[in-house]
Design a protein around this motif. Structure first.
Motif, short mmCIF file in Angstrom:
data_model
loop_
_atom_site.label_atom_id
_atom_site.label_comp_id
_atom_site.label_asym_id
_atom_site.label_seq_id
_atom_site.Cartn_x
_atom_site.Cartn_y
_atom_site.Cartn_z
N MET A 203 0.84 -1.19 0.00
CA MET A 203 0.00 0.00 0.00
C MET A 203 0.88 1.24 0.00
SD MET A 203 -3.26 -0.80 2.44
CE MET A 203 -4.25 -2.27 2.18
N VAL A 204 0.25 2.38 -0.20
CA VAL A 204 0.98 3.64 -0.26
C VAL A 204 0.16 4.69 0.48
CG1 VAL A 204 -0.02 4.35 -2.47
CG2 VAL A 204 2.24 5.17 -1.82
N GLU A 205 0.84 5.66 1.07
CA GLU A 205 0.16 6.66 1.90
C GLU A 205 0.97 7.94 1.92
OE1 GLU A 205 1.23 6.38 6.34
OE2 GLU A 205 1.13 4.27 5.69
N THR A 206 0.33 8.98 2.49
CA THR A 206 1.07 10.23 2.72
C THR A 206 1.44 10.43 4.18
OG1 THR A 206 -0.99 11.47 2.98
CG2 THR A 206 0.05 11.47 0.78
N ASP A 207 0.59 9.97 5.11
CA ASP A 207 0.68 10.33 6.53
C ASP A 207 0.57 11.84 6.69
OD1 ASP A 207 0.69 9.64 9.19
OD2 ASP A 207 2.87 9.54 9.38
N ALA A 208 -0.06 12.49 5.71
CA ALA A 208 -0.22 13.96 5.75
C ALA A 208 -0.96 14.38 7.01
CB ALA A 208 -1.01 14.39 4.50
N PRO A 209 -0.58 15.53 7.57
CA PRO A 209 0.29 16.58 7.00
C PRO A 209 1.79 16.38 7.24
CG PRO A 209 -0.58 17.32 9.10
CD PRO A 209 -1.21 15.97 8.84
N TYR A 210 2.18 15.16 7.66
CA TYR A 210 3.58 14.89 7.96
C TYR A 210 4.26 14.21 6.78
CZ TYR A 210 1.05 15.35 12.34
OH TYR A 210 0.21 15.80 13.32
N LEU A 211 5.60 14.19 6.81
CA LEU A 211 6.43 13.38 5.91
C LEU A 211 6.19 13.64 4.44
CD1 LEU A 211 6.27 9.96 7.83
CD2 LEU A 211 8.12 11.65 7.84
N ALA A 212 6.17 14.89 4.04
CA ALA A 212 6.01 15.19 2.62
C ALA A 212 7.16 14.58 1.83
CB ALA A 212 5.99 16.70 2.40
N PRO A 213 6.86 13.95 0.69
CA PRO A 213 7.92 13.35 -0.13
C PRO A 213 8.74 14.42 -0.83
CG PRO A 213 5.84 13.26 -1.29
CD PRO A 213 5.53 13.80 0.08
N GLU A 214 9.94 14.03 -1.25
CA GLU A 214 10.70 14.91 -2.14
C GLU A 214 9.89 15.09 -3.43
OE1 GLU A 214 13.23 16.48 -1.29
OE2 GLU A 214 14.27 15.36 0.28
N PRO A 215 9.84 16.26 -4.02
CA PRO A 215 10.57 17.49 -3.71
C PRO A 215 9.82 18.44 -2.78
CG PRO A 215 9.44 17.78 -5.77
CD PRO A 215 9.07 16.39 -5.29
N TYR A 216 8.82 17.91 -2.04
CA TYR A 216 8.02 18.77 -1.16
C TYR A 216 8.49 18.70 0.29
CZ TYR A 216 5.00 18.03 -5.23
OH TYR A 216 4.52 17.94 -6.49
N ARG A 217 9.57 18.00 0.55
CA ARG A 217 10.02 17.79 1.92
C ARG A 217 10.19 19.13 2.65
NH1 ARG A 217 15.02 13.87 3.96
NH2 ARG A 217 14.34 13.77 6.13
N GLY A 218 9.70 19.18 3.87
CA GLY A 218 9.75 20.41 4.64
C GLY A 218 8.47 21.22 4.54
N MET A 219 7.63 20.90 3.56
CA MET A 219 6.35 21.57 3.39
C MET A 219 5.26 20.76 4.08
SD MET A 219 6.80 22.36 -0.70
CE MET A 219 5.10 22.93 -0.88
#
Length: 269
Positions: A203-219
């Motif tokens: 499966m795949v997930e975001t865990d948003a609003p945490y752990l933004a993937p590259e190139p959004y890391r830090g956002m």
């Protein structure tokens, strides 16, 4: 457009207040067919808000539980409140629960007791369980093996272990979900594990609003960004992203017993 399901995010998080509707609309425009929004973090009001959000949006579903960080608050009364919330038809899982021995915001004994209570509740309600695990793979496997995986199964969300840990979780019959961590440069062991999970368990997930993937890391992360994680995961597994997205949709539908996505009208430009 590649379609997929974001199998784990936190739409009730304060970071989404003020533009939640836009966040959900962007996810739909990005090909996110359905979203599993998890309460669990903080007080029971967060779970209540999570269920309310799911009930307002046909393609959003909820999981309710007590995060291991808050396990000291997992009283019998709290479990009873979760049981009541799970009466909603939009609640499709119990959790996230589990063990987090990295931060240790709650004592180990409280985390272990909370996990057992969640496993029992998921079995009682015939729902799958969403499991959090960080720096606690061995202990978690022992507890789940002893208590038993709920009949509806479960998923290790936001996997952070190595291939050996993945094999142990798979041996229990669990699915494994990968987050934006697989896009980080220092995640070689997680990426290696991502290549060995069988097609019908990934499966795949975001865990948003945490752990933004590259190139959004830090956002601030959001469900629309799950497509980036899917793309990297497909590369690691040497498969077509669209095919992997379809597989994730099928896996999520099976585990969470999701109905077919509801087609929503396009928003005006």
């Amino acid at each position: 457009m590649t379609t997929v399901v974001d199998t784990h995010c936190h739409l009730a998080d304060a970071k989404f207040r003020g533009d939640l509707e836009a966040v959900i609309a962007r996810a739909s425009s990005a090909g996110v067919a359905q979203i599993i929004s998890v309460g669990a973090i903080g007080p029971i009001e967060n779970d209540r808000l999570t269920v309310a959000i799911a009930e307002r949006h046909p393609n959003v579903f909820a999981a309710v539980g007590v995060h291991p960080h808050d396990a000291r608050d997992c009283t019998p009364e709290r479990i009873a409140q979760l049981r009541d919330l799970a009466a909603s038809k939009k609640v499709v899982a119990i959790g996230e629960s589990g063990l987090d021995f990295h931060y240790m915001h709650s004592p180990a004994e409280a985390q272990e007791s909370s996990l057992r209570a969640h496993l029992a509740l998921a079995a009682e309600l015939d729902l799958p369980i969403v499991i959090h695990c960080r720096d606690a793979e061995r202990g978690l496997v022992e507890i789940v093996r002893e208590s038993g995986v709920p009949p509806r199964g479960g998923v290790i969300h936001c996997f952070t272990g190595d291939s050996n840990a993945a094999r142990e979780f798979l041996a229990l019959g669990l699915c494994i979900s990968f987050s934006g961590i697989i896009t980080f440069k220092n995640s070689a062991s997680v990426r290696e594990a991502a290549s060995i999970v069988p097609d019908d368990r990934v499966m795949v997930e975001t865990d948003a609003p945490y752990l933004a993937p590259e190139p959004y890391r830090g956002m601030r992360n959001e469900p629309a960004y799950v497509s980036r994680t899917l793309e990297i995961l497909a590369n690691l597994r040497r498969v077509d992203a669209a095919a992997l997205g379809a597989q994730v949709i099928a896996n999520a539908a099976r585990l969470f017993r999701l109905p077919p996505p509801v087609k929503t009208p396009a928003r005006p430009a």
